[in-house]
Design a protein around this motif. Structure first.
Motif, PDB file in Angstrom:
ATOM      1  N   GLU A 167       0.837  -1.210   0.000  1.00 22.08           N
ATOM      2  CA  GLU A 167       0.000   0.000   0.000  1.00 22.08           C
ATOM      3  C   GLU A 167       0.868   1.255   0.000  1.00 22.08           C
ATOM      4  OE1 GLU A 167      -3.428   2.168   2.778  1.00 22.08           O
ATOM      5  OE2 GLU A 167      -2.729   0.134   3.258  1.00 22.08           O
ATOM      6  N   GLY A 168       1.898   1.261   0.830  1.00 21.89           N
ATOM      7  CA  GLY A 168       2.750   2.450   0.936  1.00 21.89           C
ATOM      8  C   GLY A 168       3.472   2.778  -0.350  1.00 21.89           C
ATOM      9  N   PHE A 169       3.870   1.752  -1.100  1.00 18.88           N
ATOM     10  CA  PHE A 169       4.559   1.965  -2.369  1.00 18.88           C
ATOM     11  C   PHE A 169       3.583   2.032  -3.558  1.00 18.88           C
ATOM     12  CE2 PHE A 169       8.484   0.431  -0.212  1.00 18.88           C
ATOM     13  CZ  PHE A 169       9.355   1.416  -0.642  1.00 18.88           C
ATOM     14  N   HIS A 170       2.275   2.003  -3.300  1.00 16.78           N
ATOM     15  CA  HIS A 170       1.249   2.078  -4.353  1.00 16.78           C
ATOM     16  C   HIS A 170       1.476   0.994  -5.402  1.00 16.78           C
ATOM     17  CE1 HIS A 170      -0.087   5.917  -2.687  1.00 16.78           C
ATOM     18  NE2 HIS A 170       1.189   6.250  -2.596  1.00 16.78           N
ATOM     19  N   PHE A 171       1.570  -0.237  -4.912  1.00 15.43           N
ATOM     20  CA  PHE A 171       1.950  -1.360  -5.760  1.00 15.43           C
ATOM     21  C   PHE A 171       0.839  -2.405  -5.901  1.00 15.43           C
ATOM     22  CE2 PHE A 171       4.531  -5.274  -6.583  1.00 15.43           C
ATOM     23  CZ  PHE A 171       5.185  -4.851  -7.728  1.00 15.43           C
ATOM     24  N   ALA A 172      -0.322  -2.141  -5.369  1.00 19.93           N
ATOM     25  CA  ALA A 172      -1.378  -3.153  -5.289  1.00 19.93           C
ATOM     26  C   ALA A 172      -1.793  -3.701  -6.655  1.00 19.93           C
ATOM     27  CB  ALA A 172      -2.591  -2.583  -4.558  1.00 19.93           C
ATOM     28  N   ASP A 173      -1.746  -2.893  -7.688  1.00 14.86           N
ATOM     29  CA  ASP A 173      -2.203  -3.328  -9.017  1.00 14.86           C
ATOM     30  C   ASP A 173      -1.176  -4.198  -9.733  1.00 14.86           C
ATOM     31  OD1 ASP A 173      -4.564  -1.935  -8.684  1.00 14.86           O
ATOM     32  OD2 ASP A 173      -3.839  -0.144  -9.736  1.00 14.86           O
ATOM     33  N   LEU A 198       7.517  -9.983 -13.293  1.00 20.78           N
ATOM     34  CA  LEU A 198       8.502  -8.934 -13.051  1.00 20.78           C
ATOM     35  C   LEU A 198       9.051  -8.360 -14.347  1.00 20.78           C
ATOM     36  CD1 LEU A 198      10.524 -10.429 -10.049  1.00 20.78           C
ATOM     37  CD2 LEU A 198       8.584  -8.855  -9.992  1.00 20.78           C
ATOM     38  N   LYS A 199       9.182  -9.178 -15.374  1.00 19.12           N
ATOM     39  CA  LYS A 199       9.733  -8.700 -16.643  1.00 19.12           C
ATOM     40  C   LYS A 199       8.803  -7.710 -17.339  1.00 19.12           C
ATOM     41  CE  LYS A 199       8.106 -12.285 -19.877  1.00 19.12           C
ATOM     42  NZ  LYS A 199       7.658 -11.396 -20.945  1.00 19.12           N
ATOM     43  N   GLU A 200       7.547  -7.661 -16.932  1.00 19.83           N
ATOM     44  CA  GLU A 200       6.578  -6.767 -17.564  1.00 19.83           C
ATOM     45  C   GLU A 200       6.375  -5.467 -16.787  1.00 19.83           C
ATOM     46  OE1 GLU A 200       3.054  -9.114 -18.062  1.00 19.83           O
ATOM     47  OE2 GLU A 200       3.964 -10.405 -19.587  1.00 19.83           O
ATOM     48  N   LEU A 201       7.058  -5.319 -15.675  1.00 24.80           N
ATOM     49  CA  LEU A 201       6.923  -4.110 -14.868  1.00 24.80           C
ATOM     50  C   LEU A 201       7.812  -2.990 -15.401  1.00 24.80           C
ATOM     51  CD1 LEU A 201       7.004  -5.641 -11.261  1.00 24.80           C
ATOM     52  CD2 LEU A 201       4.984  -4.852 -12.525  1.00 24.80           C
ATOM     53  N   SER A 202       7.376  -1.749 -15.193  1.00 26.43           N
ATOM     54  CA  SER A 202       8.222  -0.604 -15.504  1.00 26.43           C
ATOM     55  C   SER A 202       9.421  -0.595 -14.563  1.00 26.43           C
ATOM     56  CB  SER A 202       7.433   0.693 -15.329  1.00 26.43           C
ATOM     57  OG  SER A 202       7.107   0.885 -13.960  1.00 26.43           O
ATOM     58  N   MET A 203      10.422   0.215 -14.861  1.00 29.42           N
ATOM     59  CA  MET A 203      11.606   0.289 -14.010  1.00 29.42           C
ATOM     60  C   MET A 203      11.229   0.661 -12.581  1.00 29.42           C
ATOM     61  SD  MET A 203      15.100   2.580 -14.390  1.00 29.42           S
ATOM     62  CE  MET A 203      14.308   4.141 -13.945  1.00 29.42           C
ATOM     63  N   GLY A 204      10.324   1.642 -12.434  1.00 29.36           N
ATOM     64  CA  GLY A 204       9.922   2.078 -11.107  1.00 29.36           C
ATOM     65  C   GLY A 204       9.195   1.001 -10.333  1.00 29.36           C
ATOM     66  N   LEU A 215       9.350  -2.226 -10.882  1.00 33.73           N
ATOM     67  CA  LEU A 215      10.277  -3.314 -10.606  1.00 33.73           C
ATOM     68  C   LEU A 215      11.104  -2.999  -9.366  1.00 33.73           C
ATOM     69  CD1 LEU A 215      11.358  -6.044 -11.615  1.00 33.73           C
ATOM     70  CD2 LEU A 215      13.016  -4.776 -12.992  1.00 33.73           C
ATOM     71  N   LYS A 216      11.553  -1.761  -9.252  1.00 26.77           N
ATOM     72  CA  LYS A 216      12.303  -1.340  -8.064  1.00 26.77           C
ATOM     73  C   LYS A 216      11.438  -1.506  -6.817  1.00 26.77           C
ATOM     74  CE  LYS A 216      15.826   0.281  -7.715  1.00 26.77           C
ATOM     75  NZ  LYS A 216      16.301   1.654  -7.777  1.00 26.77           N
ATOM     76  N   LYS A 217      10.164  -1.156  -6.918  1.00 24.58           N
ATOM     77  CA  LYS A 217       9.270  -1.306  -5.769  1.00 24.58           C
ATOM     78  C   LYS A 217       9.142  -2.763  -5.347  1.00 24.58           C
ATOM     79  CE  LYS A 217       6.369   2.665  -7.029  1.00 24.58           C
ATOM     80  NZ  LYS A 217       4.989   3.091  -7.413  1.00 24.58           N
TER      81      LYS A 217
END
Length: 232
Positions: free
Chosen positions: A121-127, A133-139, A141-143
């Motif tokens: 929740e704090g990193f706004h990562f719920a979605d 992981l290979k499909e995530l944006s750089m930001g 992925l870092k989260k």
């Protein structure tokens, strides 16, 4: 041996090519439950040093190394179970989702992850928790790696340029997590962003010419002062 010292390294040298040391006669002490920022100009060896501590650099030598008062090497199993690293350009386990990766890390370290949902929740990562992981944006992925790291709560957490790629809200939340980590262990993190160093660190170390040349603490941790030192 001072029981407050978590890690003590004396005269460490490291290289990718024999005879061309990136780090040379580097000495370092990390206390238990402190936040230490590592800063240096590009090419100073910050990432190399974190790779060395992570057991990823075969070319090295040292006079001595103590972990919680006992001699160790960077590849000792007991040490590896108490440290975790998030690199600036981490791309491991590309075909895992975040949930799968976090589960794998927990099993590898033999612990239960703590506070995962709050970190999501704090990193706004719920979605993104069930996206590869290979499909995530750089930001994002870092989260994913940062959430895993803070939920794992190792005695020594190593972060390489952790702010890179994060949006403003996530950066502010990261600062909170770094500052609050003293209750779990020690963080050593590198950054080229002085704000991240000055807002969170108990000490700031400068890496110059392959060595820790200077240390700042307390009121000495001030962006203009450190900027002047690096510019000398």
């Amino acid at each position: 041996m001072d029981g407050s010292k978590l890690l003590v390294l004396k005269n460490v040298s490291a290289w990718y090519i024999q005879g061309r040391p990136v780090l040379e006669n580097l000495s370092l002490e990390l206390g238990a439950n402190e936040i230490v920022g590592l800063i240096g100009l590009n090419g100073a060896g910050k990432t190399t040093f974190l790779k060395l501590l992570s057991g990823l650099l075969p070319g090295y030598g040292m006079e001595s190394a103590l972990w919680q008062g006992r001699p160790f090497t960077f590849r000792d199993h007991s040490f590896k179970r108490e440290r975790y690293t998030v690199f600036a350009e981490e791309q491991s386990f590309a075909y895992f989702t975040f949930r799968e990766y976090a589960s794998y890390v927990a099993k590898s370290y033999g612990v239960r992850l703590s506070g995962v949902e709050g970190l999501i929740e704090g990193f706004h990562f719920a979605d993104y928790t069930d996206v590869l992981l290979k499909e995530l944006s750089m930001g994002n992925l870092k989260k994913a790696y940062l959430i895993t790291a803070f939920a794992l709560r190792p005695r020594l957490l190593l972060l390489d340029e952790p702010v890179n790629g994060l949006d403003f809200q996530s950066t502010e939340y990261l600062y909170q997590q770094i500052s609050g980590y003293r209750q779990y262990g020690t963080i050593l993190f590198s950054s080229h962003i002085l704000e991240s160093i000055c807002l969170t660190s108990d000490r700031v170390l400068t890496l110059e010419q392959g060595q820790i040349k200077r240390s700042f603490s307390g009121t000495e941790i001030e962006a203009d002062t450190i900027r002047e030192v690096l510019g000398e």
